[in-house]
Design an enzyme around this catalytic site. Structure first.
Site, PDB file in Angstrom:
ATOM      1  CE  LYS A  26      81.073  33.162  38.053  1.00  0.00           C
ATOM      2  NZ  LYS A  26      79.593  33.461  38.494  1.00  0.00           N
ATOM      3  CG  ASP A  69      77.574  34.552  40.055  1.00  0.00           C
ATOM      4  OD1 ASP A  69      78.079  34.098  40.677  1.00  0.00           O
ATOM      5  OD2 ASP A  69      77.182  33.938  39.085  1.00  0.00           O
TER       6      ASP A  69
END
Ligand code: NAP
Length: 414
Positions: A226, A280
């Site tokens: 991330k 994600d």
């Protein structure tokens, strides 16, 4: 003396060669932890299947000599300690071990026995293969396209346990430090956790993921992170991952841009592509285009999420195997917990621990036996006599006990 008699007479420890490879005798001593709750049921089932696989592939020339370690509730009853130092030392001395699930003792000052085992033995890679077994109900349209292995970093990140509760002196002291030294004001009464991610721990994890991809014919290693938001922790994970690929595997790895710029999108034989994806986005991709991913290497918290999500894609945790592997030793384990409400009922699915046993056999180099376990479990499930968790989801399946399911698997190898 026949080879059978000789090997059975001489149980020996597995040792490591100077290059890190294993030296596995014909009769290795393998420590096991039965586990709490459903542990004894699934361990009995797993032992039966693992022994049947070894016998089916090697006749009497190879055999495992099991050594029980009292850990968890058994450890507490026998020694007054849930995790005796002696048990940890025995695992270290024997290099390969297998365990059932352990209850986290509530209010006994222990965060989790499983986390303690990983940290004390420095088992830095949590390895979770995810592969579809035909007939197992899956929410995916084409679950057979899923063949991935998650390498989750086990020792740092938000899981390192460096945190302070809201309103404590410690949390206030850290908040004061942020304000006075760093010019950062936290909201009043914040609980505070620290997310350390280091180059050394990242590089050893990514190196083991790349080694696994090379040894097992996976086309790519994806660094899941991330880093678009957490640049100096998750972003650095990706940077250090690429660095170790270049430093240690320069001749065997290429990046995605090299793949398209120099090789027209075709992976050259013997090479592994190193790519990275934002966490994600990867959650979407493993649903939409699962066949584009092989080995996934990721920090601790992402790894926790993605490995359970992927397990769900192929039918849930009841059948998901796992291992915690370090430089000195490896512990293979069921990925689910102790399911206390089913204790002693001979009811639950032993598949997770059995498949972890197959991983263990592969790790020992007894790959024929590992494959025999996987083939036999597949055949037994296709025969539609399965434990309650699968029976309730498969039309026409008959529910059988944990021990009966294990016998049916073992029978496939006779
Ligand atoms: P759990 O033991 O994994 O059980 C949750 C549910 O998962 C069970 O009620 C059951 O669902 C299903 N399940 C688990 N294992 C199964 C199996 N082998 N076959 C079929 N279904 C299975 O999770 P928990 O209840 O949250 O945790 C209980 C204890 O285990 C806690 O003390 C926890 O700390 C510990 N734990 C240990 C480990 C480990 O040792 N690695 C991991 C996780 C948790 P149904 O109710 O739908 O039948």
């Amino acid at each position: 003396m026949s080879q059978e008699v000789r090997s059975m007479a001489n149980p020996e420890k597995i040792t490591k060669n100077s290059d890190g490879s294993l030296n596995v005798p014909d009769c290795p001593i393998i420590p096991f932890i039965e586990g709490d709750g459903i542990g004894p049921d699934i361990w009995r089932a797993s032992q039966l299947v693992i022994e049947a696989a070894v016998k089916s592939q090697y006749g009497g020339t190879r055999k495992i000599d099991w050594l029980e370690l009292p850990v968890g509730e058994k450890g507490y009853a026998q020694t007054g300690n849930y995790l005796p130092d002696e048990a940890l030392k025995t695992i270290q001395d024997h290099i390969v071990a297998i365990k059932g699930p352990l209850t986290t003792p509530i209010g006994k000052g222990i965060r989790s026995l499983n986390v303690a085992i990983r940290q004390k033995l420095d088992l830095y890679a949590c390895v979770r293969p995810v592969r579809y077994i035909e007939t197992v109900p899956s929410p995916m349209k084409n679950p057979e396209k899923i063949n991935m292995v998650v390498f989750r970093e086990n020792t740092e990140d938000l899981y390192a346990g460096i945190e302070w509760a809201s309103g404590t002196d410690e949390a206030e002291a850290v908040a004061d430090f942020f304000k006075s030294k760093m010019g950062v004001a936290l909201p009043p009464l914040s609980g505070i956790g620290v997310k350390p991610i280091s180059p050394g721990n990242t590089k050893r994890l990514v190196a083991s993921a790349i080694t696994h991809a090379l040894d097992n014919g996976f086309p790519s290693v994806t660094l899941m992170h991330k880093g678009n938001i957490m640049k100096f922790t998750e972003g650095a994970f990706a940077t250090w991952g690429y660095e170790v690929a270049k430093e240690r595997f320069g001749d065997q790895t290429i990046t995605e841009s090299q793949l398209y710029d120099q090789y027209d999108g075709n992976i050259p034989a013997g090479k592994v592509v190193i790519k990275d994806r934002i966490a994600d986005m990867l959650f979407q991709q493993v649903l939409l285009r699962p066949d584009e991913y092989g080995v996934i290497a990721t920090p601790n918290l992402n790894g926790d999420y993605i490995s359970d999500a992927l397990a769900a894609q192929v039918g849930g945790l009841g059948m998901a195997p796992g291992a915690n592997i370090g430089d000195t030793c490896a512990v293979f384990e069921a990925t689910h917990g102790t399911a206390p409400k089913y204790t002693g009922m001979d009811k639950v699915n032993p598949g997770s621990l059995i498949l972890s046993g197959a991983m263990m056999l592969d790790y020992m180099g007894w790959k024929e036996a590992g494959k025999a376990v996987r083939d036999a479990i597949q055949a037994a499930i296709k025969a539609l006599r399965v434990t309650y968790d699968l029976a309730r989801q498969i039309d026409g399946a008959e529910e059988v006990k944990c021990s009966v399911f294990a016998e049916a698997i073992a029978q496939q190898m006779k």
